[in-house]
Design an enzyme around this catalytic site. Structure first.
Site, PDB file in Angstrom:
ATOM      1  N   ALA A   1      18.512  84.927  72.564  1.00  0.00           N
ATOM      2  CA  ALA A   1      19.491  85.991  72.355  1.00  0.00           C
ATOM      3  C   ALA A   1      20.656  85.694  73.290  1.00  0.00           C
ATOM      4  O   ALA A   1      20.489  85.043  74.328  1.00  0.00           O
ATOM      5  CB  ALA A   1      18.902  87.366  72.648  1.00  0.00           C
ATOM      6  N   SER A   2      21.828  86.173  72.939  1.00  0.00           N
ATOM      7  CA  SER A   2      23.034  85.818  73.686  1.00  0.00           C
ATOM      8  C   SER A   2      23.167  86.513  75.030  1.00  0.00           C
ATOM      9  O   SER A   2      23.706  85.941  75.968  1.00  0.00           O
ATOM     10  CB  SER A   2      24.274  86.118  72.840  1.00  0.00           C
ATOM     11  OG  SER A   2      24.273  85.312  71.694  1.00  0.00           O
TER      12      SER A   2
END
Length: 97
Positions: free
Chosen positions: A13-14
């Site tokens: 995930a960023s």
């Protein structure tokens, strides 16, 4: 492909606010339906637009020829510019993954 290979799940995930584990059940379900066993998961919260991802490179370091990297979708492994994507693809190809 040799009969001796391992499957690694890569979850990314960023940001820290996003849940990198959100796709874990989906990868397990896909692996089960495909008669695969996931040996290990590599999870990180890093931007896909940067090549500097410690868990991805830890996975790439231990992976052996014919091993499989399982991702939810391609943008989990790369949102890189062309130069960095070419470099990452070269590493994956050289490792014969």
């Amino acid at each position: 492909m040799s009969s001796e290979y391992r499957v690694y799940g890569y979850l990314r995930a960023s940001t820290k606010e996003q849940d990198a584990l959100r796709a874990k059940k989906q990868l397990i379900r896909f692996a089960n339906q495909s008669d695969l066993t996931i040996a290990s998961f590599f999870v990180e919260n890093e931007s896909g637009a940067t090549l500097n991802r410690p868990e991805l490179f830890r996975l790439l370091e231990i992976a052996q020829p014919d091993d499989i990297i399982l991702v939810e979708q391609i943008d989990r492994i790369s949102r890189l510019n062309d130069k960095d994507w070419s470099k990452l693809k070269g590493i994956i190809k050289t490792k014969e993954l």
